[in-house]
Design a protein around this motif. Structure first.
Motif, mmCIF file in Angstrom:
data_model
loop_
_atom_site.group_PDB
_atom_site.id
_atom_site.type_symbol
_atom_site.label_atom_id
_atom_site.label_comp_id
_atom_site.label_asym_id
_atom_site.label_seq_id
_atom_site.Cartn_x
_atom_site.Cartn_y
_atom_site.Cartn_z
ATOM 1 N N ALA A 53 0.840 -1.206 0.000
ATOM 2 C CA ALA A 53 0.000 0.000 0.000
ATOM 3 C C ALA A 53 0.869 1.248 0.000
ATOM 4 C CB ALA A 53 -0.925 -0.005 1.221
ATOM 5 N N GLY A 54 1.862 1.273 0.873
ATOM 6 C CA GLY A 54 2.772 2.403 0.902
ATOM 7 C C GLY A 54 3.594 2.517 -0.371
ATOM 8 N N MET A 55 4.050 1.376 -0.893
ATOM 9 C CA MET A 55 4.891 1.388 -2.083
ATOM 10 C C MET A 55 4.132 1.847 -3.327
ATOM 11 S SD MET A 55 7.996 0.678 -1.422
ATOM 12 C CE MET A 55 8.964 0.063 -0.047
ATOM 13 N N LEU A 56 2.897 1.386 -3.492
ATOM 14 C CA LEU A 56 2.119 1.776 -4.674
ATOM 15 C C LEU A 56 1.821 3.273 -4.677
ATOM 16 C CD1 LEU A 56 -0.567 -0.959 -5.485
ATOM 17 C CD2 LEU A 56 1.149 -0.012 -7.015
ATOM 18 N N MET A 57 1.409 3.798 -3.534
ATOM 19 C CA MET A 57 1.145 5.226 -3.456
ATOM 20 C C MET A 57 2.444 6.020 -3.616
ATOM 21 S SD MET A 57 -2.086 5.206 -3.164
ATOM 22 C CE MET A 57 -2.420 6.932 -2.857
ATOM 23 N N GLY A 58 3.509 5.519 -3.000
ATOM 24 C CA GLY A 58 4.780 6.207 -3.075
ATOM 25 C C GLY A 58 5.391 6.180 -4.464
ATOM 26 N N ALA A 59 5.189 5.092 -5.212
ATOM 27 C CA ALA A 59 5.756 4.982 -6.557
ATOM 28 C C ALA A 59 5.206 6.067 -7.468
ATOM 29 C CB ALA A 59 5.460 3.598 -7.139
ATOM 30 N N TYR A 60 3.919 6.328 -7.382
ATOM 31 C CA TYR A 60 3.285 7.365 -8.198
ATOM 32 C C TYR A 60 3.842 8.743 -7.862
ATOM 33 C CZ TYR A 60 -0.442 10.536 -9.752
ATOM 34 O OH TYR A 60 -1.141 11.570 -10.325
ATOM 35 N N THR A 61 3.829 9.076 -6.590
ATOM 36 C CA THR A 61 4.255 10.408 -6.190
ATOM 37 C C THR A 61 5.761 10.600 -6.370
ATOM 38 O OG1 THR A 61 4.275 9.592 -3.903
ATOM 39 C CG2 THR A 61 2.360 10.835 -4.593
ATOM 40 N N VAL A 93 -3.935 6.879 -20.741
ATOM 41 C CA VAL A 93 -3.634 5.500 -21.148
ATOM 42 C C VAL A 93 -3.134 4.677 -19.963
ATOM 43 C CG1 VAL A 93 -2.131 4.062 -22.582
ATOM 44 C CG2 VAL A 93 -3.199 6.112 -23.548
ATOM 45 N N THR A 94 -2.189 5.221 -19.203
ATOM 46 C CA THR A 94 -1.615 4.446 -18.096
ATOM 47 C C THR A 94 -2.603 4.263 -16.950
ATOM 48 O OG1 THR A 94 -0.622 6.498 -17.232
ATOM 49 C CG2 THR A 94 0.741 5.104 -18.636
ATOM 50 N N LEU A 95 -3.508 5.205 -16.762
ATOM 51 C CA LEU A 95 -4.537 5.040 -15.728
ATOM 52 C C LEU A 95 -5.466 3.884 -16.074
ATOM 53 C CD1 LEU A 95 -5.765 6.260 -13.116
ATOM 54 C CD2 LEU A 95 -7.239 7.638 -14.590
ATOM 55 N N LEU A 96 -5.856 3.807 -17.340
ATOM 56 C CA LEU A 96 -6.715 2.714 -17.779
ATOM 57 C C LEU A 96 -6.007 1.373 -17.639
ATOM 58 C CD1 LEU A 96 -9.397 1.846 -19.084
ATOM 59 C CD2 LEU A 96 -8.330 2.224 -21.310
ATOM 60 N N SER A 101 -4.608 -4.108 -14.632
ATOM 61 C CA SER A 101 -3.427 -4.894 -14.267
ATOM 62 C C SER A 101 -3.817 -6.266 -13.748
ATOM 63 C CB SER A 101 -2.607 -4.154 -13.200
ATOM 64 O OG SER A 101 -2.130 -2.927 -13.682
ATOM 65 N N LEU A 102 -3.063 -7.270 -14.172
ATOM 66 C CA LEU A 102 -3.300 -8.653 -13.729
ATOM 67 C C LEU A 102 -2.310 -9.090 -12.653
ATOM 68 C CD1 LEU A 102 -4.005 -10.343 -17.186
ATOM 69 C CD2 LEU A 102 -5.658 -9.487 -15.514
ATOM 70 N N THR A 103 -1.214 -8.352 -12.499
ATOM 71 C CA THR A 103 -0.222 -8.659 -11.470
ATOM 72 C C THR A 103 0.170 -7.365 -10.761
ATOM 73 O OG1 THR A 103 1.729 -8.334 -12.871
ATOM 74 C CG2 THR A 103 0.678 -10.521 -12.920
ATOM 75 N N LEU A 104 0.779 -7.540 -9.593
ATOM 76 C CA LEU A 104 1.244 -6.367 -8.858
ATOM 77 C C LEU A 104 2.331 -5.620 -9.616
ATOM 78 C CD1 LEU A 104 1.459 -7.195 -5.040
ATOM 79 C CD2 LEU A 104 0.304 -5.275 -6.124
ATOM 80 N N TRP A 105 3.186 -6.348 -10.323
ATOM 81 C CA TRP A 105 4.275 -5.683 -11.032
ATOM 82 C C TRP A 105 3.742 -4.857 -12.201
ATOM 83 C CZ3 TRP A 105 7.683 -5.476 -7.685
ATOM 84 C CH2 TRP A 105 7.940 -6.552 -6.830
ATOM 85 N N GLN A 106 2.689 -5.314 -12.851
ATOM 86 C CA GLN A 106 2.041 -4.497 -13.867
ATOM 87 C C GLN A 106 1.459 -3.223 -13.240
ATOM 88 O OE1 GLN A 106 -0.847 -6.818 -15.991
ATOM 89 N NE2 GLN A 106 0.655 -8.337 -16.688
ATOM 90 N N ALA A 107 0.859 -3.403 -12.078
ATOM 91 C CA ALA A 107 0.282 -2.254 -11.384
ATOM 92 C C ALA A 107 1.368 -1.244 -11.020
ATOM 93 C CB ALA A 107 -0.460 -2.714 -10.138
ATOM 94 N N TYR A 108 2.516 -1.733 -10.538
ATOM 95 C CA TYR A 108 3.619 -0.829 -10.215
ATOM 96 C C TYR A 108 4.097 -0.074 -11.454
ATOM 97 C CZ TYR A 108 4.588 -2.149 -5.349
ATOM 98 O OH TYR A 108 4.519 -2.313 -3.991
ATOM 99 N N ALA A 109 4.259 -0.790 -12.568
ATOM 100 C CA ALA A 109 4.751 -0.151 -13.789
ATOM 101 C C ALA A 109 3.805 0.952 -14.256
ATOM 102 C CB ALA A 109 4.927 -1.200 -14.890
ATOM 103 N N MET A 110 2.515 0.682 -14.236
ATOM 104 C CA MET A 110 1.543 1.675 -14.685
ATOM 105 C C MET A 110 1.426 2.830 -13.689
ATOM 106 S SD MET A 110 0.579 0.861 -17.647
ATOM 107 C CE MET A 110 2.263 0.271 -17.864
ATOM 108 N N ARG A 111 1.600 2.523 -12.411
ATOM 109 C CA ARG A 111 1.536 3.582 -11.404
ATOM 110 C C ARG A 111 2.700 4.551 -11.578
ATOM 111 N NH1 ARG A 111 -2.653 5.747 -9.023
ATOM 112 N NH2 ARG A 111 -2.311 6.390 -6.877
ATOM 113 N N ILE A 112 3.885 4.020 -11.834
ATOM 114 C CA ILE A 112 5.051 4.869 -12.064
ATOM 115 C C ILE A 112 4.866 5.697 -13.337
ATOM 116 C CG2 ILE A 112 7.508 4.835 -12.645
ATOM 117 C CD1 ILE A 112 7.715 2.329 -10.821
ATOM 118 N N SER A 114 2.052 6.610 -14.720
ATOM 119 C CA SER A 114 1.037 7.633 -14.472
ATOM 120 C C SER A 114 1.636 8.835 -13.758
ATOM 121 C CB SER A 114 -0.114 7.051 -13.638
ATOM 122 O OG SER A 114 -0.880 6.134 -14.387
ATOM 123 N N GLY A 115 2.509 8.579 -12.801
ATOM 124 C CA GLY A 115 3.167 9.681 -12.108
ATOM 125 C C GLY A 115 4.050 10.495 -13.037
#
Length: 407
Positions: A53-61, A93-96, A101-112, A114-115
């Motif tokens: 939770a902290g990492m996903l929010m932190g990766a974007y910002t 595009v990255t928000l969509l 995302s099907l995996t956490l690593w996909q979610a991390y990549a798109m979160r970064i 998006s930021g």
């Protein structure tokens, strides 16, 4: 330079306000569903959920913080239009893709990603507002941009609460995934509509030139430091309060959505109220210092609020103080920047998001060690910011813009 007509200028700033709304709506959509989103992608226990939770929010910002100064400088050099259009398209595009995302690593990549693209949107929209004249109009436009960010944070959790409530009753993993992805899809669609409107209406001419304030160099570093500590406290608060509400108060995502909606609504009211007050009050040391102290007290007391009502009251205090301080500090930085609007506001956005990223990361890690630690750390740093603001005032440099001859 050919100036826009007043109506065209107003229309463009309304579109820019809508753009800020979309960016923060995408950010806010994740807040109430952060824990279930992570659990859906990787069921590795509670410690893993709070850490991610902290990492996903932190990766974007963190990505936003790293690229905002670069995008701000580019907008000063090549123009605001291309930077803003590329940034908004990439964000949509990255928000969509994040929602799909099907995996956490996909979610991390798109979160970064998006930021990164949001870093091309936020400083430029603020720079447009910072170039407005006269000063009263500039202040109102900063107020509306701040209110748009709050409305986005209000609409995002609201959408998430509705979709997760619907998906929770379906019983199927696929339906639950669709429910979690729906608010991001809605934000992406709105962002695409905003992009089309900006492509058609955004001017190709540069902004009006403005002189820099004579004391800008003396106070800018301190103002960036205040923004950094303020947003650290806010980032820590956002992650820790969601985790605490789920784990200790047993609140479902819909109830957590209401909590974040309250926070956004209070921030919006505070932002609009302070910018409609006399300009002499905007940058007084009492306003800045007392706001930081109020946030610190609220953060320190939150771990001891055992009821939803007590927690809601403290959240209101924190939200009101943050709602005032964020636009006040940003507006002061903009007014001192002169022609370097993109560069100065890019650095401001970077400082704020670096602080928010650090606060989010710290909250995710510290919460597992002891749930009170994120709140205590945030409160301590906010007290440090209040002391820095008081020292700046005592040094003879007032925390208000020099209005003489400007705008």
């Amino acid at each position: 330079m050919k100036r826009l007509s007043p109506q065209a200028d107003t229309d463009i700033h309304l579109l820019l306000t809508a753009t800020v709304f979309v960016v923060f709506m995408g950010y806010g959509s994740l807040l109430p569903v952060l824990a279930p989103f992570i659990e859906h992608l990787a069921d590795n226990g509670r410690r893993s959920v709070s850490w991610h939770a902290g990492m996903l929010m932190g990766a974007y910002t963190l990505a936003l913080s790293a690229f905002a100064p670069i995008c701000g400088r580019l907008s000063d050099r090549v123009g605001q239009r291309p930077i803003l259009l590329v940034g908004l398209a990439g964000y949509v595009v990255t928000l969509l893709l994040f929602g799909l995302s099907l995996t956490l690593w996909q979610a991390y990549a798109m979160r970064i990603a998006s930021g990164l693209f949001a870093a091309a949107v936020l400083p430029v929209t603020m720079a447009f507002a910072g170039a407005s004249r006269p000063a009263a109009l500039r202040a109102r436009r900063f107020a509306w941009l701040s209110a748009a960010s709050g409305l986005g944070l209000l609409a995002g959790p609201a959408l998430s609460g509705i979709t997760t409530r619907t998906g929770a009753g379906s019983g199927g993993a696929d339906q639950w995934h669709v429910a979690l992805a729906s608010p991001f899809a809605v934000a992406a669609i709105l962002g695409a509509a905003a992009w089309i409107a900006l492509f058609l209406r955004l001017p190709r001419v540069p902004m009006a030139r403005m002189p820099a304030a004579p004391d800008a160099a003396r106070v800018q570093s301190t103002l960036f430091f205040l923004v950094l500590l303020l947003m650290f406290g806010l980032g820590s608060f956002e992650v820790a309060i969601g985790l605490r509400a789920q784990r200790f108060l047993g609140l479902p995502p819909a109830a957590i959505s209401v909590m974040f909606m309250e926070c956004s609504l209070v921030m919006i009211v505070a932002q609009i109220a302070v910018f409609w007050s006399p300009s002499s009050l905007l940058y007084g040391p009492l306003l800045t210092t007392s706001g930081l102290v109020a946030m610190a007290v609220g953060m320190a007391l939150l771990p001891y609020s055992d009821s939803y009502l007590a927690q809601a009251g403290l959240i209101g205090v924190i939200a009101a103080a943050a709602g005032i301080l964020i636009p006040v500090l940003s507006y002061r930085i903009s007014r001192d920047a002169g022609d370097n609007q993109g560069r100065a506001l890019g650095k401001s956005v970077a400082a704020g998001n670096l602080g928010q990223a650090a606060g989010s990361l710290a909250a995710g890690v510290l919460f597992d060690l002891r749930p009170e630690l994120p709140f205590w750390l945030g409160a301590g740093l906010l007290v440090s910011a209040a002391l820095a603001a008081a020292r700046l005032a005592a040094s003879g440099v007032a925390l208000r813009a020099n209005e003489k001859g400007r705008g």
